[in-house]
Design a protein around this motif. Sequence first.
Motif, PDB file in Angstrom:
ATOM      1  N   GLN A 145      51.598  62.462   8.217  1.00  0.00           N
ATOM      2  CA  GLN A 145      51.815  61.460   9.031  1.00  0.00           C
ATOM      3  C   GLN A 145      51.827  60.190   8.080  1.00  0.00           C
ATOM      4  OE1 GLN A 145      48.503  61.690  11.803  1.00  0.00           O
ATOM      5  NE2 GLN A 145      49.735  62.946  13.238  1.00  0.00           N
ATOM      6  N   THR A 146      51.136  59.958   7.153  1.00  0.00           N
ATOM      7  CA  THR A 146      51.187  58.812   6.264  1.00  0.00           C
ATOM      8  C   THR A 146      52.633  58.674   5.494  1.00  0.00           C
ATOM      9  OG1 THR A 146      48.886  58.765   5.767  1.00  0.00           O
ATOM     10  CG2 THR A 146      50.098  57.585   4.139  1.00  0.00           C
ATOM     11  N   GLN A 147      53.030  59.792   5.213  1.00  0.00           N
ATOM     12  CA  GLN A 147      54.475  59.744   4.489  1.00  0.00           C
ATOM     13  C   GLN A 147      55.550  59.568   5.736  1.00  0.00           C
ATOM     14  OE1 GLN A 147      55.240  63.550   2.581  1.00  0.00           O
ATOM     15  NE2 GLN A 147      53.318  63.525   1.541  1.00  0.00           N
ATOM     16  N   MET A 148      55.378  59.817   6.918  1.00  0.00           N
ATOM     17  CA  MET A 148      56.183  59.657   7.806  1.00  0.00           C
ATOM     18  C   MET A 148      56.248  58.063   8.225  1.00  0.00           C
ATOM     19  SD  MET A 148      58.501  60.580  10.110  1.00  0.00           S
ATOM     20  CE  MET A 148      58.216  62.357  10.422  1.00  0.00           C
ATOM     21  N   ASN A 149      55.047  57.408   8.235  1.00  0.00           N
ATOM     22  CA  ASN A 149      55.132  56.181   8.512  1.00  0.00           C
ATOM     23  C   ASN A 149      55.516  55.350   7.329  1.00  0.00           C
ATOM     24  OD1 ASN A 149      53.435  56.549  10.835  1.00  0.00           O
ATOM     25  ND2 ASN A 149      51.262  55.979   9.602  1.00  0.00           N
ATOM     26  N   ARG A 150      55.704  55.745   6.193  1.00  0.00           N
ATOM     27  CA  ARG A 150      56.440  55.139   5.197  1.00  0.00           C
ATOM     28  C   ARG A 150      57.785  55.151   5.179  1.00  0.00           C
ATOM     29  NH1 ARG A 150      52.376  57.518   0.437  1.00  0.00           N
ATOM     30  NH2 ARG A 150      50.539  55.830   0.478  1.00  0.00           N
ATOM     31  N   ALA A 151      58.318  56.589   5.750  1.00  0.00           N
ATOM     32  CA  ALA A 151      59.762  56.526   5.939  1.00  0.00           C
ATOM     33  C   ALA A 151      60.257  55.603   6.873  1.00  0.00           C
ATOM     34  CB  ALA A 151      59.940  58.023   6.222  1.00  0.00           C
ATOM     35  N   ILE A 152      59.423  55.703   7.932  1.00  0.00           N
ATOM     36  CA  ILE A 152      59.641  54.738   9.170  1.00  0.00           C
ATOM     37  C   ILE A 152      59.806  53.348   8.517  1.00  0.00           C
ATOM     38  CG2 ILE A 152      59.334  53.880  11.457  1.00  0.00           C
ATOM     39  CD1 ILE A 152      58.095  56.745  11.921  1.00  0.00           C
ATOM     40  N   ALA A 153      58.865  52.956   7.935  1.00  0.00           N
ATOM     41  CA  ALA A 153      58.869  51.334   7.420  1.00  0.00           C
ATOM     42  C   ALA A 153      60.150  51.131   6.600  1.00  0.00           C
ATOM     43  CB  ALA A 153      57.487  51.198   6.552  1.00  0.00           C
ATOM     44  N   THR A 154      60.573  52.117   5.863  1.00  0.00           N
ATOM     45  CA  THR A 154      61.952  51.596   4.988  1.00  0.00           C
ATOM     46  C   THR A 154      63.218  51.263   5.805  1.00  0.00           C
ATOM     47  OG1 THR A 154      62.746  54.052   5.086  1.00  0.00           O
ATOM     48  CG2 THR A 154      60.919  53.213   3.205  1.00  0.00           C
ATOM     49  N   LEU A 155      62.971  51.590   7.432  1.00  0.00           N
ATOM     50  CA  LEU A 155      64.307  51.477   8.247  1.00  0.00           C
ATOM     51  C   LEU A 155      63.914  50.075   9.115  1.00  0.00           C
ATOM     52  CD1 LEU A 155      65.186  54.999   9.296  1.00  0.00           C
ATOM     53  CD2 LEU A 155      66.367  53.424   7.671  1.00  0.00           C
ATOM     54  N   ARG A 156      62.511  50.068   9.252  1.00  0.00           N
ATOM     55  CA  ARG A 156      62.138  48.973  10.169  1.00  0.00           C
ATOM     56  C   ARG A 156      62.438  47.597   9.605  1.00  0.00           C
ATOM     57  NH1 ARG A 156      57.581  47.618  10.912  1.00  0.00           N
ATOM     58  NH2 ARG A 156      57.794  46.715  12.894  1.00  0.00           N
TER      59      ARG A 156
END
Length: 343
Positions: free
Chosen positions: A271-282
Amino acid sequence: MDSFFLMGAKPLVQDSPTMKLHELLDWVEISHKLKGLYKREISNGGGPEPYAPLAMFKLMLLGQWHGLSDTQLEHALKVRLDFMVFTGFEPGDDSFPDATTICRFRNRLVTAKLDQVLLRRVNVQLEGQGLKVAGSRGAIIDATIIESAARPNQHIEVDEDGQADVVDSADDEARWVKKGKDAFFGYRGYSAVDTEDGYVEHVEVHSANQAEVNKLPGIVEALAAQGVQPEGVLADKGYASAANREYLKNKVIGDLIQFKGSRGNPVHPLQTQMNRAIATLRYKVEQGFGTMKRKFHLSRARYFGAAKTQAQMAWAALGVNLLKAMRKLQSGRLQPCAGSSPS
């Protein structure tokens, strides 16, 4: 048809940023959405002829984009050629609206709830020119603090029945909220931008003390009502809740809300990896907020009340979208479609 004065003035200001923004849109189409703002248009009654709604709308946009008060805007219109050409006003007896007239026109727009309508129409035009991607895509949702136009001044008011009430400010819809170590008095402005280029699709404003987590379904519904059907929704941890995830699941919309841990239940490494991936788009929504505040003067509300502040945010969002489109044209990535020039 332009007057002799405006025909002569156009070449002098055609390279100004104001006129470059002007050339992106078909303003005749926008003017159709402004019909009916004056009772006189409907009743055909007597009295003085009102100023053209399109010219007044353009003038109001200039005030927002340049951070001018109504009084400053009244003066700028009388001395700046680019303002005259953009709006169509020109020197003459009683040809310029005063600050009170500008304020009243803005109130008409707010009462008619045209902020979202006009923002959507501009986006549709940009899509038609190939400057903005149309159709389904992801939506990035977030909120920013907009400080109230009034300074907090807590006092007690007593009504006719002798009931006392504590009033925080002249802006009775603004509220306190704490972010980190700082407290703010005002509103939260919500924005939904597309994942492709970060064009603003929708804005809304609520009192600052209202929880962000409860606003996501309403924003998605508002997008759908405008014909925007996101395939997925990206949002930060502030929107993480079982109710929001269930809502997106039921709507068959991709859930890209960041995960939030709790005491005794930390976030899983995946989930931490997913959070980082989402942050790159936000960053696109944060970038939009930055431009609205830095270039289009949204850091602080200019008027009292959520409805007027929402309209202010919509005009700032419109400026952001036009700026993005203009930069895309200037970069040579796209050319405007044939016949897209304003009438």
